[in-house]
Design an enzyme around this catalytic site. Structure first.
Site, mmCIF file in Angstrom:
data_model
loop_
_atom_site.group_PDB
_atom_site.id
_atom_site.type_symbol
_atom_site.label_atom_id
_atom_site.label_comp_id
_atom_site.label_asym_id
_atom_site.label_seq_id
_atom_site.Cartn_x
_atom_site.Cartn_y
_atom_site.Cartn_z
ATOM 1 N N SER A 28 0.852 -1.204 0.000
ATOM 2 C CA SER A 28 0.000 0.000 0.000
ATOM 3 C C SER A 28 0.880 1.244 0.000
ATOM 4 C CB SER A 28 -0.887 0.004 1.250
ATOM 5 O OG SER A 28 -1.659 -1.174 1.298
ATOM 6 N N SER A 30 2.085 5.151 -1.939
ATOM 7 C CA SER A 30 2.248 5.820 -3.239
ATOM 8 C C SER A 30 3.320 5.173 -4.106
ATOM 9 C CB SER A 30 2.595 7.294 -3.006
ATOM 10 O OG SER A 30 3.809 7.378 -2.267
ATOM 11 N N THR A 31 4.325 4.561 -3.515
ATOM 12 C CA THR A 31 5.411 3.983 -4.330
ATOM 13 C C THR A 31 4.930 2.740 -5.067
ATOM 14 O OG1 THR A 31 6.961 4.814 -2.672
ATOM 15 C CG2 THR A 31 7.828 3.219 -4.275
ATOM 16 N N GLY A 97 5.969 -0.698 -0.100
ATOM 17 C CA GLY A 97 6.726 0.510 0.232
ATOM 18 C C GLY A 97 7.194 0.454 1.679
ATOM 19 N N ALA A 98 7.853 1.530 2.096
ATOM 20 C CA ALA A 98 8.303 1.613 3.488
ATOM 21 C C ALA A 98 8.481 3.073 3.850
ATOM 22 C CB ALA A 98 9.631 0.873 3.678
ATOM 23 N N GLY A 111 2.981 4.301 7.619
ATOM 24 C CA GLY A 111 2.715 5.726 7.364
ATOM 25 C C GLY A 111 1.350 5.914 6.707
ATOM 26 N N GLY A 112 0.970 4.856 5.948
ATOM 27 C CA GLY A 112 -0.344 4.890 5.313
ATOM 28 C C GLY A 112 -1.398 4.132 6.104
ATOM 29 N N GLU A 118 -0.433 -5.450 5.803
ATOM 30 C CA GLU A 118 0.848 -5.554 5.099
ATOM 31 C C GLU A 118 1.740 -6.584 5.775
ATOM 32 O OE1 GLU A 118 2.168 -1.524 5.254
ATOM 33 O OE2 GLU A 118 1.575 -1.137 3.185
HETATM 34 O O1 DER Z 1 1.617 2.238 5.188
HETATM 35 C C1 DER Z 1 2.626 1.695 4.706
HETATM 36 O O2 DER Z 1 3.370 0.899 5.322
HETATM 37 C C2 DER Z 1 3.030 2.075 3.319
HETATM 38 O O3 DER Z 1 3.737 1.046 2.712
HETATM 39 C C3 DER Z 1 3.768 3.381 3.360
HETATM 40 O O4 DER Z 1 4.221 3.755 4.555
HETATM 41 C C4 DER Z 1 4.783 3.613 2.269
HETATM 42 O O5 DER Z 1 4.190 4.623 1.628
HETATM 43 P P1 DER Z 1 4.796 5.460 0.426
HETATM 44 O O6 DER Z 1 5.170 4.452 -0.628
HETATM 45 O O7 DER Z 1 3.662 6.335 0.024
HETATM 46 O O8 DER Z 1 5.971 6.203 0.964
#
Ligand code: DER
Length: 268
Positions: A28, A30-31, A97-98, A111-112, A118
């Site tokens: 999940s 944006s990346t 993502g991370a 962060g999301g 996940e």
């Molecule tokens: O919520 C999460 O763990 C997402 O993977 C996130 O934190 C990474 O988000 P980004 O690709 O928008 O930086």
């Protein structure tokens, strides 16, 4: 930053999503959007397994999969890949993502607000591959990501859980029975701050706190630098009412970073 995310995503997908991959976890954020775009390109070039199914890690991730015309599958409907080896893994590889990745591939995620599912999907995968822009590439967790460790908690006791998290000490350690405060000489500090600070994550376009896809709240727990991610993860996870901690300790096998100069770095 967007270009660096895109480069990391393309490199990670090209290296890991081979025609032999039949079950793919989709993270999940944006990346991972760029990773799904790359999957569509590969599918249109007939370079994907025709039977490929994708496992979502959030409503957003499920939307990405269906909007891309990829086939979705629920984690629990999938058989173990190698039952004879008593392995419970049902996913060949997950790409996600991370928020920050350290030199040992430990990661802060959430962060999301998606880290509960996940982590479920990552844990059921043979390989977790992280993709991120250069802002997430650190030596030690907490160096660059200042929003704290996302912790999914039960809403009905959030103040009590917040208080207990803020009572943790850097020298606390996890014993077989409970998290106890060790004597000063027995364990090194697990984190930088003298005590954590936990903030209830407030929504931006909704009144009140963020409510996750699972109906829970998020506490963002600031501890400064994280010297022992595994110990911090266990200390927080053992608190009653904590559902999942946004520390992925020792799970990822590979991390791809898009650098500011347009190059790509891969850490294994
Ligand atoms: O919520 C999460 O763990 C997402 O993977 C996130 O934190 C990474 O988000 P980004 O690709 O928008 O930086």
């Amino acid at each position: 930053v967007e270009q660096s995310k895109c480069s990391a995503a393309i490199a990670a997908v090209d290296k890991n999503v081979l025609p032999s991959v039949r079950v793919l976890g989709i993270g999940s954020g944006s990346t991972v959007v760029y990773a799904v775009q790359r999957l569509v390109e590969l599918r249109d070039q007939n370079k994907l397994n025709p039977d490929l199914v994708c496992v979502a890690t959030s409503f957003q991730s499920k939307q990405l999969i269906s909007d891309a015309g990829l086939r979705g599958a629920d984690l629990d409907d999938l058989p173990a890949l190698d039952p004879e080896q008593r392995s419970f893994a049902s996913i060949d590889v997950t790409i996600d993502g991370a928020d920050e990745v350290d030199s040992e591939l430990n990661a802060i995620k959430g962060g999301g607000a998606a880290h509960l599912r996940e982590k479920l999907v990552a844990n059921a995968s043979k390989r977790l591959v992280l993709i991120a822009d250069y802002r997430k590439d650190s030596q030690t967790l907490g160096e660059k990501w200042s929003s704290g460790i996302p912790v999914e908690i039960l809403p009905l006791a959030w103040r009590t859980i917040k208080r207990q998290i803020e009572s943790l000490l850097p020298k606390s350690y996890v014993s077989s029975t409970s998290a106890v405060t060790a004597s000063a000489d027995s364990v090194a500090d697990a984190f930088e701050f003298k005590a954590p600070r936990a903030e209830l994550r407030q929504a931006v376009r909704k009144a009140g706190p963020v409510v996750t896809d699972n109906g829970n709240f998020i506490l963002d727990v600031a501890v400064g630098k994280i010297y022992d991610p595994r110990r911090v993860e266990l200390l927080i996870k053992m608190i009653p009412g904590v559902i999942e901690v946004g520390l992925f300790s020792g799970i990822a096998k590979e991390a791809w970073f898009g650098n500011e100069d347009g190059t790509i770095a891969c850490r294994t």
